[in-house]
Write a protein that holds these residues in place. Structure first.
Motif, PDB file in Angstrom:
ATOM      1  N   LEU A 100       0.895  -1.161   0.000  1.00  0.00           N
ATOM      2  CA  LEU A 100       0.000   0.000   0.000  1.00  0.00           C
ATOM      3  C   LEU A 100       0.932   1.209   0.000  1.00  0.00           C
ATOM      4  CD1 LEU A 100      -2.464  -1.259   2.766  1.00  0.00           C
ATOM      5  CD2 LEU A 100      -2.849  -1.243   0.288  1.00  0.00           C
ATOM      6  N   PRO A 101       0.946   2.023  -1.065  1.00  0.00           N
ATOM      7  CA  PRO A 101       2.008   3.027  -1.185  1.00  0.00           C
ATOM      8  C   PRO A 101       1.932   4.190  -0.208  1.00  0.00           C
ATOM      9  CG  PRO A 101       0.486   3.153  -3.041  1.00  0.00           C
ATOM     10  CD  PRO A 101       0.105   1.946  -2.264  1.00  0.00           C
ATOM     11  N   GLY A 102       0.721   4.500   0.274  1.00  0.00           N
ATOM     12  CA  GLY A 102       0.654   5.721   1.102  1.00  0.00           C
ATOM     13  C   GLY A 102      -0.258   5.599   2.283  1.00  0.00           C
ATOM     14  N   GLY A 103       0.043   4.641   3.182  1.00  0.00           N
ATOM     15  CA  GLY A 103      -0.844   4.409   4.310  1.00  0.00           C
ATOM     16  C   GLY A 103      -1.917   3.414   3.896  1.00  0.00           C
ATOM     17  N   ALA A 104      -2.839   3.121   4.849  1.00  0.00           N
ATOM     18  CA  ALA A 104      -3.790   2.032   4.614  1.00  0.00           C
ATOM     19  C   ALA A 104      -4.873   2.382   3.610  1.00  0.00           C
ATOM     20  CB  ALA A 104      -4.426   1.635   5.936  1.00  0.00           C
ATOM     21  N   SER A 105      -5.164   3.680   3.432  1.00  0.00           N
ATOM     22  CA  SER A 105      -6.298   4.029   2.573  1.00  0.00           C
ATOM     23  C   SER A 105      -5.859   4.250   1.130  1.00  0.00           C
ATOM     24  CB  SER A 105      -7.032   5.252   3.132  1.00  0.00           C
ATOM     25  OG  SER A 105      -6.147   6.316   3.339  1.00  0.00           O
ATOM     26  N   THR A 106      -5.042   3.320   0.624  1.00  0.00           N
ATOM     27  CA  THR A 106      -4.625   3.370  -0.782  1.00  0.00           C
ATOM     28  C   THR A 106      -4.735   1.955  -1.361  1.00  0.00           C
ATOM     29  OG1 THR A 106      -2.292   3.102  -0.132  1.00  0.00           O
ATOM     30  CG2 THR A 106      -3.042   5.339  -0.492  1.00  0.00           C
ATOM     31  N   ASP A 107      -4.745   1.866  -2.698  1.00  0.00           N
ATOM     32  CA  ASP A 107      -4.853   0.560  -3.361  1.00  0.00           C
ATOM     33  C   ASP A 107      -3.498  -0.137  -3.398  1.00  0.00           C
ATOM     34  OD1 ASP A 107      -7.596   0.146  -5.068  1.00  0.00           O
ATOM     35  OD2 ASP A 107      -7.145   2.272  -4.788  1.00  0.00           O
ATOM     36  N   PHE A 108      -3.514  -1.458  -3.349  1.00  0.00           N
ATOM     37  CA  PHE A 108      -2.272  -2.229  -3.462  1.00  0.00           C
ATOM     38  C   PHE A 108      -1.592  -1.980  -4.801  1.00  0.00           C
ATOM     39  CE2 PHE A 108      -4.102  -4.942  -0.139  1.00  0.00           C
ATOM     40  CZ  PHE A 108      -2.965  -5.192   0.627  1.00  0.00           C
ATOM     41  N   LEU A 109      -0.274  -1.904  -4.761  1.00  0.00           N
ATOM     42  CA  LEU A 109       0.538  -2.028  -5.960  1.00  0.00           C
ATOM     43  C   LEU A 109       1.261  -3.353  -5.815  1.00  0.00           C
ATOM     44  CD1 LEU A 109       2.040   1.590  -6.249  1.00  0.00           C
ATOM     45  CD2 LEU A 109       0.119   0.628  -7.522  1.00  0.00           C
ATOM     46  N   VAL A 110       1.591  -3.980  -6.957  1.00  0.00           N
ATOM     47  CA  VAL A 110       2.217  -5.307  -6.900  1.00  0.00           C
ATOM     48  C   VAL A 110       3.537  -5.312  -7.688  1.00  0.00           C
ATOM     49  CG1 VAL A 110       0.077  -6.567  -6.410  1.00  0.00           C
ATOM     50  CG2 VAL A 110       0.703  -6.058  -8.783  1.00  0.00           C
ATOM     51  N   GLU A 111       4.104  -6.496  -7.855  1.00  0.00           N
ATOM     52  CA  GLU A 111       5.451  -6.615  -8.440  1.00  0.00           C
ATOM     53  C   GLU A 111       5.598  -5.868  -9.776  1.00  0.00           C
ATOM     54  OE1 GLU A 111       6.665 -10.538  -7.758  1.00  0.00           O
ATOM     55  OE2 GLU A 111       8.782 -10.043  -8.057  1.00  0.00           O
ATOM     56  N   GLU A 112       4.553  -5.911 -10.605  1.00  0.00           N
ATOM     57  CA  GLU A 112       4.657  -5.255 -11.931  1.00  0.00           C
ATOM     58  C   GLU A 112       4.806  -3.729 -11.807  1.00  0.00           C
ATOM     59  OE1 GLU A 112       0.295  -4.659 -13.759  1.00  0.00           O
ATOM     60  OE2 GLU A 112       0.461  -6.552 -12.692  1.00  0.00           O
ATOM     61  N   HIS A 113       4.533  -3.184 -10.615  1.00  0.00           N
ATOM     62  CA  HIS A 113       4.604  -1.731 -10.425  1.00  0.00           C
ATOM     63  C   HIS A 113       5.906  -1.272  -9.781  1.00  0.00           C
ATOM     64  CE1 HIS A 113       0.080  -2.478 -10.105  1.00  0.00           C
ATOM     65  NE2 HIS A 113       0.256  -1.840 -11.246  1.00  0.00           N
ATOM     66  N   LEU A 114       6.828  -2.204  -9.524  1.00  0.00           N
ATOM     67  CA  LEU A 114       8.009  -1.837  -8.732  1.00  0.00           C
ATOM     68  C   LEU A 114       8.822  -0.693  -9.340  1.00  0.00           C
ATOM     69  CD1 LEU A 114       9.310  -5.280  -7.395  1.00  0.00           C
ATOM     70  CD2 LEU A 114       8.604  -3.307  -6.030  1.00  0.00           C
ATOM     71  N   ASP A 115       8.749  -0.511 -10.656  1.00  0.00           N
ATOM     72  CA  ASP A 115       9.576   0.538 -11.267  1.00  0.00           C
ATOM     73  C   ASP A 115       8.832   1.845 -11.524  1.00  0.00           C
ATOM     74  OD1 ASP A 115      12.108  -0.776 -11.324  1.00  0.00           O
ATOM     75  OD2 ASP A 115      11.175  -2.174 -12.732  1.00  0.00           O
ATOM     76  N   ILE A 116       7.604   1.980 -11.036  1.00  0.00           N
ATOM     77  CA  ILE A 116       6.906   3.258 -11.267  1.00  0.00           C
ATOM     78  C   ILE A 116       7.471   4.332 -10.337  1.00  0.00           C
ATOM     79  CG2 ILE A 116       4.721   2.200 -12.027  1.00  0.00           C
ATOM     80  CD1 ILE A 116       3.607   3.215  -9.271  1.00  0.00           C
ATOM     81  N   HIS A 117       7.357   5.585 -10.793  1.00  0.00           N
ATOM     82  CA  HIS A 117       7.774   6.714  -9.961  1.00  0.00           C
ATOM     83  C   HIS A 117       6.743   6.933  -8.859  1.00  0.00           C
ATOM     84  CE1 HIS A 117      11.013   8.061 -12.525  1.00  0.00           C
ATOM     85  NE2 HIS A 117      10.223   7.983 -13.585  1.00  0.00           N
ATOM     86  N   LEU A 118       7.232   7.163  -7.659  1.00  0.00           N
ATOM     87  CA  LEU A 118       6.304   7.439  -6.557  1.00  0.00           C
ATOM     88  C   LEU A 118       5.985   8.939  -6.536  1.00  0.00           C
ATOM     89  CD1 LEU A 118       7.757   5.041  -3.855  1.00  0.00           C
ATOM     90  CD2 LEU A 118       5.553   4.829  -5.027  1.00  0.00           C
ATOM     91  N   ASP A 119       5.251   9.390  -7.563  1.00  0.00           N
ATOM     92  CA  ASP A 119       4.697  10.757  -7.543  1.00  0.00           C
ATOM     93  C   ASP A 119       3.188  10.624  -7.743  1.00  0.00           C
ATOM     94  OD1 ASP A 119       4.068  10.725 -10.375  1.00  0.00           O
ATOM     95  OD2 ASP A 119       6.189  11.103 -10.769  1.00  0.00           O
ATOM     96  N   TYR A 120       2.471  11.728  -7.550  1.00  0.00           N
ATOM     97  CA  TYR A 120       1.000  11.640  -7.521  1.00  0.00           C
ATOM     98  C   TYR A 120       0.428  11.055  -8.810  1.00  0.00           C
ATOM     99  CZ  TYR A 120       1.429  14.367  -3.266  1.00  0.00           C
ATOM    100  OH  TYR A 120       1.774  14.783  -2.007  1.00  0.00           O
ATOM    101  N   LYS A 121       0.944  11.574  -9.961  1.00  0.00           N
ATOM    102  CA  LYS A 121       0.369  11.178 -11.252  1.00  0.00           C
ATOM    103  C   LYS A 121       0.706   9.723 -11.589  1.00  0.00           C
ATOM    104  CE  LYS A 121       0.322  13.198 -15.827  1.00  0.00           C
ATOM    105  NZ  LYS A 121       1.021  14.170 -16.652  1.00  0.00           N
ATOM    106  N   SER A 122       1.968   9.328 -11.379  1.00  0.00           N
ATOM    107  CA  SER A 122       2.375   7.975 -11.769  1.00  0.00           C
ATOM    108  C   SER A 122       1.679   6.921 -10.915  1.00  0.00           C
ATOM    109  CB  SER A 122       3.895   7.802 -11.624  1.00  0.00           C
ATOM    110  OG  SER A 122       4.571   8.830 -12.273  1.00  0.00           O
ATOM    111  N   VAL A 123       1.541   7.204  -9.617  1.00  0.00           N
ATOM    112  CA  VAL A 123       0.885   6.210  -8.750  1.00  0.00           C
ATOM    113  C   VAL A 123      -0.593   6.117  -9.121  1.00  0.00           C
ATOM    114  CG1 VAL A 123       0.402   5.512  -6.375  1.00  0.00           C
ATOM    115  CG2 VAL A 123       2.573   6.601  -6.907  1.00  0.00           C
ATOM    116  N   ALA A 124      -1.197   7.271  -9.457  1.00  0.00           N
ATOM    117  CA  ALA A 124      -2.607   7.247  -9.872  1.00  0.00           C
ATOM    118  C   ALA A 124      -2.755   6.454 -11.173  1.00  0.00           C
ATOM    119  CB  ALA A 124      -3.132   8.670 -10.034  1.00  0.00           C
ATOM    120  N   ALA A 125      -1.804   6.625 -12.084  1.00  0.00           N
ATOM    121  CA  ALA A 125      -1.884   5.894 -13.371  1.00  0.00           C
ATOM    122  C   ALA A 125      -1.773   4.388 -13.139  1.00  0.00           C
ATOM    123  CB  ALA A 125      -0.778   6.379 -14.301  1.00  0.00           C
ATOM    124  N   ALA A 126      -1.104   3.992 -12.047  1.00  0.00           N
ATOM    125  CA  ALA A 126      -0.971   2.559 -11.738  1.00  0.00           C
ATOM    126  C   ALA A 126      -2.182   2.044 -10.959  1.00  0.00           C
ATOM    127  CB  ALA A 126       0.314   2.320 -10.943  1.00  0.00           C
ATOM    128  N   GLY A 127      -3.165   2.939 -10.705  1.00  0.00           N
ATOM    129  CA  GLY A 127      -4.403   2.503 -10.067  1.00  0.00           C
ATOM    130  C   GLY A 127      -4.438   2.700  -8.562  1.00  0.00           C
TER     131      GLY A 127
END
Ligand code: NAD
Length: 422
Positions: free
Chosen positions: A282-309
């Motif tokens: 869970l990238p930003g505390g409990a109230s966020t959606d899971f990211l999984v192995e396929e997302h390991l290389d995304i940038h942790l910024d607002y837009k990129s994390v949103a694009a990953a769901g």
């Protein structure tokens, strides 16, 4: 903030007192800000693209620009939201325990920008040490002429009060926080009107997160272009990222906005602990959606994390490993959210305990195949637009993504009539 980039942030380092802070350039930004016009400070912060670090990522300068500055509102308020209760999130605690004057300086500059004369720090009840250190730092700031009447001889006045909450998650929602400060039941208010126009006691009010406010002195000292140049993804500045869970070195790091999940987990947190495999986070505390192995290389910024769901949220990641039951993990979170529902709106008050009950029965091996469909229906009924505030929609984020990424784990519980991890 004042720590070199990529430095691991330790809770053991001593707290900066006023002398240490001034020796390191503290309160120079305030001196500079008081020589500028309030509007130009707001414009600088807006140009820096500083986004709110409490979780929502709203542009800070734009938020300030909504405060009426036409002289018809003699009473305005500035509030630091220090009610940090998002699970897995402890970045504001570290900022307040390590360098309380940085927050105080950021608050004075921000209050001056909106011409507020009263400010509050709304502190989480459990943060006793931060409370002691802030109380002392506020006294030091008054004694040095940074707070009170005629600050540094400029004619600007600001009072600052530390207010401790009673330990309810909902008080971090800005309008529930305002009700709590007014001594009322801490339930959210309808927005609009937004607090910038009608906030505490109906007066224009800015509520900003602690980490957001701690960035302000640095933006005033170094300018918006410098701040923007610090980010390496879509967003400006640095961010205090965190990792908790079964990694070798859990903790907090100040890093350029937009580092990848892989860099954070492997380079900073030392990778997964021996014998444990990464399943999701869970990238930003409990109230966020899971990211999984396929997302390991995304940038942790607002837009990129949103694009990953998902959402960047507080940027403090909770890791799910292969020795932990995802159903039990999500049940634990829903137990927290159900307990913290303020009870104001029906979907949240009734829906969260029901969701928790279904998850508990699945975890105990008493789930029915149709429960998965029912949980999916709950994620919609408690989702955005159906509740009064973001608490229940936030609570649905880990659940809806767990049903997507770890569905076979839910099904195994139902088929085997037991938790496969027990
Ligand atoms: P929000 O997006 O509704 O608002 C964020 C800020 O922007 C608020 O100050 C709001 O007044 C302002 N804003 C938004 N739209 C506006 C508009 N149209 N006009 C004027 N101002 C506007 O989000 P929220 O409900 O305040 O917060 C939800 C977030 O809080 C979630 O993202 C979650 O991650 C986070 N959160 C953090 C913690 C923590 O401990 N830090 C705890 C719980 C939740």
């Amino acid at each position: 903030m004042e720590t070199p980039l990529t430095q691991h942030i330790s809770f053991d380092r001593p707290c900066y007192n006023l002398r240490d802070y001034e020796k390191n350039g503290g309160y120079q930004a305030l001196r500079k800000a008081l020589s500028l016009s309030p509007e130009s400070i707001t414009n600088t912060v807006q140009a820096s693209d500083l986004k709110g670090r409490g979780g929502a990522g709203f542009n800070t300068g734009m938020k300030w620009s909504f405060v009426p500055m036409n002289g018809h509102y003699p009473v305005k308020y500035l509030i630091a939201n220090a009610d940090e209760m998002e699970p897995g999130t402890f970045k504001d605690r570290m900022l307040m325990e390590g360098n309380p004057h940085q927050l105080i300086e950021g608050m004075i500059i921000s209050a001056f920008a909106i011409q507020a004369n009263i400010s509050y720090i709304f502190l989480r009840w459990a943060y006793k040490k931060a409370g002691r250190l802030l109380t002392h730092a506020i006294e030091e700031a008054y004694a040095a002429g940074y707070l009170g009447k005629n600050i540094l001889g400029t004619g600007y006045n600001l009072e600052m009060y530390l207010h401790t909450g009673v330990g309810r998650y909902i008080c971090g929602e800005e309008t529930a926080l305002l009700n709590a400060l007014e001594g009322k039941r801490a339930t959210p208010r309808a927005k609009p009107p937004f607090p910038q126009v009608s906030g505490l006691f109906g007066k224009p009010t800015i509520v900003n997160n602690v980490e957001t406010l701690c960035n302000i002195p640095h933006i005033i000292n170094n300018g918006p272009d410098w701040f923007k140049s610090l980010g390496k993804g879509n967003d400006a500045g640095t961010k205090i990222y965190g990792v908790s869970g079964r990694v070798k070195r859990p903790g907090l790091w100040e890093l350029p906005m937009g580092v990848s999940m892989r860099e954070l987990i492997e380079d900073c947190a030392g990778g997964m602990a021996n014998g444990y495999r990464f399943r999701g986070a869970l990238p930003g505390g409990a109230s966020t959606d899971f990211l999984v192995e396929e997302h390991l290389d995304i940038h942790l910024d607002y837009k990129s994390v949103a694009a990953a769901g998902s959402r960047l949220g507080t940027g403090t990641m909770i890791i799910l490993d292969d020795h932990t039951c995802p159903v039990g993990f999500v049940h634990n979170l829903e137990h927290f959210f159900a307990q913290e529902s303020c009870g104001w709106c029906t979907p949240c008050r009734e829906g969260l305990p029901w969701t928790e009950k279904i998850l508990l029965s699945i975890e105990r091996g008493e789930g029915r195949p149709e429960d998965l469909q029912l949980l999916e229906t709950h994620t919609r009924l408690l989702g955005p637009g159906n509740t009064f505030c973001a608490l229940a929609p936030g609570a649905m984020e880990p659940l809806q993504s767990a049903l997507k990424y770890f569905r076979e784990d839910f099904e195994k519980h139902i088929d085997q009539k037991k938790c496969p991890w027990r």
